[in-house]
Design a protein around this motif. Sequence first.
Motif, PDB file in Angstrom:
ATOM      1  N   HIS A  12      43.316  36.030  45.718  1.00 33.18           N
ATOM      2  CA  HIS A  12      41.936  35.905  46.199  1.00 33.18           C
ATOM      3  C   HIS A  12      41.616  37.021  47.198  1.00 33.18           C
ATOM      4  CE1 HIS A  12      41.705  32.022  44.290  1.00 33.18           C
ATOM      5  NE2 HIS A  12      42.701  31.538  45.005  1.00 33.18           N
ATOM      6  N   ASP A  13      42.566  37.929  47.419  1.00 33.69           N
ATOM      7  CA  ASP A  13      42.460  38.993  48.426  1.00 33.69           C
ATOM      8  C   ASP A  13      41.985  40.293  47.763  1.00 33.69           C
ATOM      9  OD1 ASP A  13      42.868  41.017  50.299  1.00 33.69           O
ATOM     10  OD2 ASP A  13      44.707  40.120  51.082  1.00 33.69           O
ATOM     11  N   ALA A  14      40.732  40.646  47.997  1.00 39.24           N
ATOM     12  CA  ALA A  14      40.154  41.830  47.369  1.00 39.24           C
ATOM     13  C   ALA A  14      40.924  43.101  47.732  1.00 39.24           C
ATOM     14  CB  ALA A  14      38.684  41.977  47.764  1.00 39.24           C
ATOM     15  N   ALA A  15      41.254  43.258  49.012  1.00 43.98           N
ATOM     16  CA  ALA A  15      41.961  44.470  49.452  1.00 43.98           C
ATOM     17  C   ALA A  15      43.319  44.583  48.777  1.00 43.98           C
ATOM     18  CB  ALA A  15      42.114  44.468  50.967  1.00 43.98           C
ATOM     19  N   ALA A  16      44.032  43.469  48.644  1.00 40.81           N
ATOM     20  CA  ALA A  16      45.347  43.498  47.997  1.00 40.81           C
ATOM     21  C   ALA A  16      45.221  43.882  46.527  1.00 40.81           C
ATOM     22  CB  ALA A  16      46.028  42.135  48.133  1.00 40.81           C
ATOM     23  N   LEU A  17      44.191  43.394  45.857  1.00 45.34           N
ATOM     24  CA  LEU A  17      43.978  43.738  44.448  1.00 45.34           C
ATOM     25  C   LEU A  17      43.608  45.213  44.296  1.00 45.34           C
ATOM     26  CD1 LEU A  17      42.029  40.537  43.385  1.00 45.34           C
ATOM     27  CD2 LEU A  17      44.269  41.252  42.508  1.00 45.34           C
ATOM     28  N   ILE A  18      42.793  45.722  45.193  1.00 44.70           N
ATOM     29  CA  ILE A  18      42.384  47.128  45.135  1.00 44.70           C
ATOM     30  C   ILE A  18      43.576  48.039  45.376  1.00 44.70           C
ATOM     31  CG2 ILE A  18      41.028  48.902  46.333  1.00 44.70           C
ATOM     32  CD1 ILE A  18      38.911  46.613  46.823  1.00 44.70           C
ATOM     33  N   ALA A  73      43.495  57.424  44.291  1.00 42.43           N
ATOM     34  CA  ALA A  73      42.413  57.184  45.250  1.00 42.43           C
ATOM     35  C   ALA A  73      41.107  56.888  44.525  1.00 42.43           C
ATOM     36  CB  ALA A  73      42.249  58.390  46.180  1.00 42.43           C
ATOM     37  N   PHE A  74      40.871  57.601  43.422  1.00 42.72           N
ATOM     38  CA  PHE A  74      39.656  57.350  42.644  1.00 42.72           C
ATOM     39  C   PHE A  74      39.707  55.972  41.993  1.00 42.72           C
ATOM     40  CE2 PHE A  74      37.139  57.398  38.748  1.00 42.72           C
ATOM     41  CZ  PHE A  74      35.892  57.693  39.292  1.00 42.72           C
ATOM     42  N   ALA A  75      40.879  55.585  41.485  1.00 42.44           N
ATOM     43  CA  ALA A  75      41.015  54.263  40.861  1.00 42.44           C
ATOM     44  C   ALA A  75      40.683  53.161  41.867  1.00 42.44           C
ATOM     45  CB  ALA A  75      42.429  54.087  40.305  1.00 42.44           C
ATOM     46  N   ARG A  76      41.179  53.305  43.095  1.00 46.10           N
ATOM     47  CA  ARG A  76      40.871  52.306  44.131  1.00 46.10           C
ATOM     48  C   ARG A  76      39.369  52.280  44.420  1.00 46.10           C
ATOM     49  NH1 ARG A  76      45.689  54.496  46.168  1.00 46.10           N
ATOM     50  NH2 ARG A  76      44.551  55.847  47.612  1.00 46.10           N
ATOM     51  N   ALA A  77      38.770  53.479  44.495  1.00 43.99           N
ATOM     52  CA  ALA A  77      37.333  53.561  44.764  1.00 43.99           C
ATOM     53  C   ALA A  77      36.533  52.912  43.632  1.00 43.99           C
ATOM     54  CB  ALA A  77      36.918  55.021  44.948  1.00 43.99           C
ATOM     55  N   LEU A  78      36.967  53.113  42.398  1.00 46.89           N
ATOM     56  CA  LEU A  78      36.245  52.547  41.257  1.00 46.89           C
ATOM     57  C   LEU A  78      36.353  51.019  41.239  1.00 46.89           C
ATOM     58  CD1 LEU A  78      34.557  53.130  38.744  1.00 46.89           C
ATOM     59  CD2 LEU A  78      36.692  53.436  37.463  1.00 46.89           C
ATOM     60  N   LEU A  79      37.506  50.494  41.569  1.00 43.88           N
ATOM     61  CA  LEU A  79      37.660  49.037  41.608  1.00 43.88           C
ATOM     62  C   LEU A  79      36.810  48.422  42.721  1.00 43.88           C
ATOM     63  CD1 LEU A  79      39.032  46.775  40.107  1.00 43.88           C
ATOM     64  CD2 LEU A  79      41.058  47.108  41.518  1.00 43.88           C
ATOM     65  N   ARG A  80      36.556  49.200  43.771  1.00 40.23           N
ATOM     66  CA  ARG A  80      35.693  48.702  44.854  1.00 40.23           C
ATOM     67  C   ARG A  80      34.241  48.534  44.406  1.00 40.23           C
ATOM     68  NH1 ARG A  80      38.754  52.354  48.393  1.00 40.23           N
ATOM     69  NH2 ARG A  80      37.011  53.835  48.288  1.00 40.23           N
ATOM     70  N   VAL A  81      33.859  49.120  43.269  1.00 38.98           N
ATOM     71  CA  VAL A  81      32.508  48.898  42.738  1.00 38.98           C
ATOM     72  C   VAL A  81      32.265  47.393  42.605  1.00 38.98           C
ATOM     73  CG1 VAL A  81      31.049  49.168  40.673  1.00 38.98           C
ATOM     74  CG2 VAL A  81      32.341  51.130  41.568  1.00 38.98           C
ATOM     75  N   TRP A  82      33.290  46.644  42.189  1.00 42.64           N
ATOM     76  CA  TRP A  82      33.168  45.193  42.014  1.00 42.64           C
ATOM     77  C   TRP A  82      33.751  44.408  43.182  1.00 42.64           C
ATOM     78  CZ3 TRP A  82      34.715  48.573  38.178  1.00 42.64           C
ATOM     79  CH2 TRP A  82      33.809  48.729  37.114  1.00 42.64           C
TER      80      TRP A  82
END
Length: 196
Positions: A75-81, A170-179
């Motif tokens: 349930h942790d967004a930061a951990a998933l990103i 870094a881009f992959a993490r940024a893209l996942l932050r879209v959601w």
Amino acid sequence: MRCIPGGRTAALSLILAACLAGAPAFAADAEVAGVRVPDHLSEGAHALVLNGAGLRTRFVVKVYVAALYVTTKSHDAAALIDSNELRRMRLQLLRDVDSNSLDKALQDGLRDNTSSQELAALNEPARRLSALMAEIGAAREGDVIDLDFDARGVAIVSNGKPQGRIDNPAFARALLRVWLGDSPAQASLKKALLGN
């Protein structure tokens, strides 16, 4: 057949009950806006489990059903990103969307969840994303776009056909932050993807 205490029938019943109690419980597939969302996916040697799924709307229009698959639920967004494990964001389109609109939505999401300094450093992979979206072309109702995140970056697959990779963690993490970022595409969708 009579059940005699201590008899064969009672013994069989106890064995059957014990077996059923030890059997694994499999969750049923979910349904979001009439779209079946599998509870599990297999990706090569990896087994992915549904973390959460929800509906993306724009104004009152249903755009797509998003489903996030992971190796271990969280349930942790930061951990998933920040995870290096395989994660899949599956988008199933509920209406026709041209590639320019899809790319613009992703680029807007990147800008909303990335500092200007970091965004400048990610300019090249962001351009690569635009090129991959252009190659997909118009997405039709029912089409499925998978974004597979791993330790190296993100791979894009359209209707089961690989479109290309962007090898930039870094881009992959940024893209996942879209959601899943602080300013997600839709707050209710973020909550649903996190399984809340």
